[in-house]
Design an enzyme around this catalytic site. Structure first.
Site: not given
Ligand code: UDX
Length: 455
Positions: A31, A220, A266, A273
């Site tokens: 990282d 998605n 909701g 994403c």
């Protein structure tokens, strides 16, 4: 056993690296943030994700997993390199869509080109728009066209909060490779990737690079579409007195819709994403002059749920100015501390703008919340502290801690009358009104509190 490098140790990279180590591979995770790496080396996990800490510790101790701040070392020690860097949305909008910022991906591709000495499979794992794989290929080839490598798209479908479980038991593994001049999928990278996943019990989908990338965006987007569909239906239910939860329950019995459909009404979706993927898809459609209005509506409906929730609160409380509101839940979903694109950000800001006195509590997201709300809200360490003396509760994330809280006790700590705005339809309206709450939820009939009926 493969030698695997993972570049970027966010939710996707860290989970994927750990899971591949657990499956017997030798994994080096890199990282750019040295602080993150030194925390990981001490088994201090920077994200909240159930089960991950134990696996990091176990695999490091068994010498299958290591963390490094040296990208060259990560690349040169690995045969397969997963690119898992972040691809945040850009600041500017094209209509309702923003493109993903791919500058981190480009940097990684360049570094790989500069560093690699032997054949590598470079795997795009980050959420990326279609044709990113091709761009990675071109970037590396332009640097040196004699380099021996393949680019693969292997999109990630894990969900935050159940990332470890999802990665160990994926529904499917999608492997997209480039084609040769006869339009056949390249065999060499396909074989290597299939060997890597040979001890996973999941169906492998072999396809071309673009189809793999598009599979992720469309999957998605399809789930986001379901959420906006049910939220629009909830609006109609509210207007007519029908119960959206009952309808969703019934719809899921239809095998073509299925029990896992995303039909919980909701305050809408958030996270790293869904918002990004649908926007990536939208800009792609625009680029190809294909009407994107279906997806614009999905985004508009999703945003509208946040405004609608504030209106619901105004309906119950009349004005919000000076009212004390306990906000329970800030992360975009339970079991994560992640607040990226969370509905809570807009809702809490709107409450503050309206002059409400806002006290927030979340089991994991409080430190991130500070970056969003500064000193405009009070940060509480427990449900009890947040609800004490409150006029109303706004439940924005369905953490188990909230589902199982002692509601009688919660109510006794609040002011009278006690209002409860449930943004995730967690509780049963009759039960809540039975204990005296003015209880409001999304797309379900409002039942007057028992106390009021008795009067
Ligand atoms: C999602 C995809 O599920 C996963 O495959 C992909 O890899 C990353 O994006 P994630 O963002 O972790 O995963 O969460 P998910 O559980 O899918 O929920 C996304 C959002 O939708 C949350 O804000 C959730 O509260 C909301 N949601 C989900 C609803 O509002 N209603 C539903 O019925 C389901």
């Amino acid at each position: 056993m493969k030698k695997v490098g993972v570049i970027g140790t966010g939710y996707v990279g860290l989970t994927h690296g750990v899971i591949l180590a657990e499956k017997g591979n030798s994994v080096i995770c890199y990282d750019i943030d040295p602080e993150k790496i030194s925390r990981l080396q001490r088994f201090d996990i920077p994200i909240y994700e159930p089960g991950i800490k134990e696996l990091v510790k176990k695999n490091c101790e068994e010498k299958r997993l290591e963390f490094t701040s040296d990208m060259d070392y990560c690349i040169s020690s690995s045969d397969i390199i997963f690119v898992c860097v972040n691809t945040p949305p850009k600041r500017y909008y094209e209509g309702v869509f923003r493109r993903a910022d791919l500058s981190f991906v480009e940097n990684v591709a360049r570094t790989i080109a500069q560093t690699m000495k032997s054949y590598k499979v470079i795997v795009s794992k980050s959420t990326v728009p279609v044709m990113t794989g091709k761009k990675i290929y071109e970037t590396i080839s332009k640097f040196n066209n004699s380099l021996d490598f393949d680019v693969v798209s292997n999109p990630e479908f894990l969900r935050e909060g159940s990332a470890v479980k999802d990665s160990l038991n994926p529904d499917r593994i999608v492997i997209g490779v480039m084609k040769d001049s006869s339009e056949n999928l390249l065999e060499r990278p396909l074989k290597i990737m299939k060997e890597l996943y040979s001890n996973f019990n999941a169906k492998i989908v072999e396809t071309d690079l673009w189809s793999a990338e598009l599979d992720k965006l469309l999957s998605n987007t399809y789930l986001s579409l379901q959420i906006s569909f049910i939220n629009k239906a909830a609006e109609l239910c509210s207007a007519t007195g029908a119960d959206v939860s009952k309808i969703a329950e019934s719809m899921k019995l239809d095998k073509r819709i299925g029990p896992f459909a995303f039909l919980r009404a909701g305050i809408g979706y958030g996270g790293s994403c869904f918002p990004k993927d649908i926007e990536n898809l939208g800009t792609l459609l625009n680029d190809y002059h294909i009407d994107p209005s279906l997806f614009e509506q999905v985004i508009k409906i999703n945003k509208g749920q946040r405004d609608g929730f504030i209106k619901l609160m105004e309906c119950g409380l009349w004005t919000l100015k000076g009212k004390s509101i306990a906000v329970l839940g800030l992360s975009f979903k339970p079991d994560t501390g992640d607040m990226r694109e969370a509905p809570s950000i807009d809702i809490v800001r709107a409450l503050c703008d309206e002059g409400a006195i806002v006290r927030v509590y979340d089991p994991e997201a409080l430190s991130e919340a500070g970056n969003h709300f500064g000193n405009s809200v009070s940060y509480c360490k427990s449900v009890e502290e947040a609800v004490y003396g409150a006029d109303a509760i706004a439940l924005l994330t369905e953490w188990d801690e909230f589902k199982t809280m002692d509601l009688q006790n919660v109510k006794s700590l609040m002011k009278e009358p006690s209002h409860f705005f449930d943004g995730r339809n967690v509780f049963d309206p009759s039960f809540m009104s039975g204990i005296g709450f003015y209880y409001y939820s999304i797309g379900r009939p409002y039942i007057k509190p028992v106390r009021e009926v008795v009067k």
